[in-house]
Design a protein around this motif. Structure first.
Motif, mmCIF file in Angstrom:
data_model
loop_
_atom_site.group_PDB
_atom_site.id
_atom_site.type_symbol
_atom_site.label_atom_id
_atom_site.label_comp_id
_atom_site.label_asym_id
_atom_site.label_seq_id
_atom_site.Cartn_x
_atom_site.Cartn_y
_atom_site.Cartn_z
ATOM 1 N N MET A 222 0.837 -1.165 0.000
ATOM 2 C CA MET A 222 0.000 0.000 0.000
ATOM 3 C C MET A 222 0.885 1.231 0.000
ATOM 4 S SD MET A 222 -1.614 2.708 1.756
ATOM 5 C CE MET A 222 -0.727 2.653 3.250
ATOM 6 N N SER A 223 0.513 2.205 -0.780
ATOM 7 C CA SER A 223 1.210 3.487 -0.766
ATOM 8 C C SER A 223 0.224 4.598 -1.092
ATOM 9 C CB SER A 223 2.369 3.503 -1.752
ATOM 10 O OG SER A 223 1.885 3.461 -3.077
ATOM 11 N N VAL A 224 0.552 5.787 -0.610
ATOM 12 C CA VAL A 224 -0.251 6.979 -0.883
ATOM 13 C C VAL A 224 0.716 8.075 -1.312
ATOM 14 C CG1 VAL A 224 -1.783 8.725 0.102
ATOM 15 C CG2 VAL A 224 -1.991 6.343 0.843
ATOM 16 N N VAL A 225 0.416 8.703 -2.444
ATOM 17 C CA VAL A 225 1.237 9.813 -2.932
ATOM 18 C C VAL A 225 0.317 11.020 -3.120
ATOM 19 C CG1 VAL A 225 2.718 10.662 -4.779
ATOM 20 C CG2 VAL A 225 2.852 8.251 -4.071
ATOM 21 N N LEU A 226 0.698 12.125 -2.491
ATOM 22 C CA LEU A 226 -0.043 13.379 -2.613
ATOM 23 C C LEU A 226 0.818 14.335 -3.423
ATOM 24 C CD1 LEU A 226 -0.958 13.680 1.177
ATOM 25 C CD2 LEU A 226 -2.260 12.515 -0.619
ATOM 26 N N SER A 227 0.275 14.851 -4.522
ATOM 27 C CA SER A 227 1.031 15.741 -5.403
ATOM 28 C C SER A 227 0.338 17.090 -5.518
ATOM 29 C CB SER A 227 1.160 15.119 -6.792
ATOM 30 O OG SER A 227 1.821 13.876 -6.714
ATOM 31 N N ASP A 228 0.985 18.120 -5.004
ATOM 32 C CA ASP A 228 0.498 19.494 -5.092
ATOM 33 C C ASP A 228 -0.977 19.592 -4.695
ATOM 34 O OD1 ASP A 228 1.033 22.182 -5.481
ATOM 35 O OD2 ASP A 228 0.337 22.140 -7.562
ATOM 36 N N LEU A 229 -1.329 18.915 -3.604
ATOM 37 C CA LEU A 229 -2.719 18.782 -3.161
ATOM 38 C C LEU A 229 -3.205 20.047 -2.468
ATOM 39 C CD1 LEU A 229 -5.025 16.664 -2.902
ATOM 40 C CD2 LEU A 229 -4.101 16.130 -0.648
ATOM 41 N N SER A 230 -4.365 20.519 -2.892
ATOM 42 C CA SER A 230 -4.999 21.684 -2.270
ATOM 43 C C SER A 230 -6.471 21.393 -2.050
ATOM 44 C CB SER A 230 -4.858 22.924 -3.151
ATOM 45 O OG SER A 230 -3.498 23.275 -3.293
ATOM 46 N N PHE A 231 -6.998 21.958 -0.964
ATOM 47 C CA PHE A 231 -8.416 21.784 -0.658
ATOM 48 C C PHE A 231 -8.905 22.985 0.135
ATOM 49 C CE2 PHE A 231 -11.952 20.551 2.035
ATOM 50 C CZ PHE A 231 -12.808 19.968 1.118
ATOM 51 N N SER A 232 -10.098 23.468 -0.237
ATOM 52 C CA SER A 232 -10.766 24.548 0.483
ATOM 53 C C SER A 232 -12.210 24.151 0.719
ATOM 54 C CB SER A 232 -10.752 25.848 -0.324
ATOM 55 O OG SER A 232 -9.443 26.263 -0.568
ATOM 56 N N PHE A 233 -12.752 24.584 1.848
ATOM 57 C CA PHE A 233 -14.170 24.359 2.117
ATOM 58 C C PHE A 233 -15.000 25.337 1.289
ATOM 59 C CE2 PHE A 233 -12.563 22.448 6.137
ATOM 60 C CZ PHE A 233 -13.121 21.188 5.950
ATOM 61 N N THR B 288 -9.624 16.049 7.284
ATOM 62 C CA THR B 288 -9.882 16.428 5.887
ATOM 63 C C THR B 288 -8.904 15.719 4.963
ATOM 64 O OG1 THR B 288 -10.739 18.573 6.576
ATOM 65 C CG2 THR B 288 -10.013 18.370 4.283
ATOM 66 N N LEU B 289 -7.633 15.677 5.344
ATOM 67 C CA LEU B 289 -6.633 14.975 4.528
ATOM 68 C C LEU B 289 -6.999 13.498 4.382
ATOM 69 C CD1 LEU B 289 -4.008 14.791 2.963
ATOM 70 C CD2 LEU B 289 -2.805 14.559 5.152
ATOM 71 N N LEU B 290 -7.402 12.871 5.470
ATOM 72 C CA LEU B 290 -7.782 11.451 5.388
ATOM 73 C C LEU B 290 -9.011 11.258 4.507
ATOM 74 C CD1 LEU B 290 -7.122 10.406 9.077
ATOM 75 C CD2 LEU B 290 -5.814 9.761 7.047
ATOM 76 N N ARG B 291 -9.942 12.187 4.577
ATOM 77 C CA ARG B 291 -11.130 12.099 3.723
ATOM 78 C C ARG B 291 -10.761 12.297 2.253
ATOM 79 N NH1 ARG B 291 -15.404 15.990 6.148
ATOM 80 N NH2 ARG B 291 -16.679 15.076 4.510
ATOM 81 N N LEU B 292 -9.751 13.094 1.969
ATOM 82 C CA LEU B 292 -9.250 13.240 0.594
ATOM 83 C C LEU B 292 -8.579 11.942 0.139
ATOM 84 C CD1 LEU B 292 -7.813 16.837 0.933
ATOM 85 C CD2 LEU B 292 -9.529 16.136 -0.772
#
Length: 148
Positions: free
Chosen positions: A1-12, A43-47
């Protein structure tokens, strides 16, 4: 298992920016997120689980990701020791220390004579040194309850 986040942005929807330009990679094994309340951990985990969509960037997951949400239904009147599954041994130790020598009490303790010390040490390692084993679960925040 691996998770890669690339230039991740999130706003409500109200415009509050939670994550901006986040880059990270998590390999196999357990990974924990630590941060103050409201810093974006949930929020990160939900993403990562796909429950939310990023405003920009990407989340790449290979394999399965386990996620334990904070909205568990717990008995708010139960003690932390009960939540940890050590209340029976602790109660037996207290009874023995008070002079009760019934064999079933010794059976309940087994080799766990230091169970309270070990549990308190683990709570301290998790940043929960202020939480007592006799504290009621209802006194804990959602994150504290999940950690215990």
């Amino acid at each position: 298992m691996s998770v890669v986040l690339s230039d991740l942005s999130f706003s409500f929807p109200n415009g509050r920016v939670v994550l901006s330009g986040l880059n990270a990679a998590f390999g196999p094994g357990r990974t924990g997120l630590i941060g103050v309340n409201g810093s974006g951990k949930s929020t990160l985990l939900r993403l990562i689980t796909g429950e939310l969509r990023p405003a920009s960037g990407s989340v790449t997951v290979t394999g399965e990701v386990g996620y334990l949400p904070q909205d568990l239904t717990l008995d708010t009147g139960a003690s932390v020791a009960s939540l940890l599954g050590i209340a029976v041994a602790m109660d037996a130790i207290a009874a023995i220390e008070a002079g009760d020598v019934r064999p079933e009490l010794f059976d309940a303790v087994g080799d766990d004579w230091d169970v309270a010390d070990r549990a308190q040490a683990w709570l301290s390692r998790l940043g929960l040194g202020h939480v007592g084993l006799d504290d009621r679960v209802g006194r804990l925040s959602g994150g504290e309850a999940v950690l215990t």
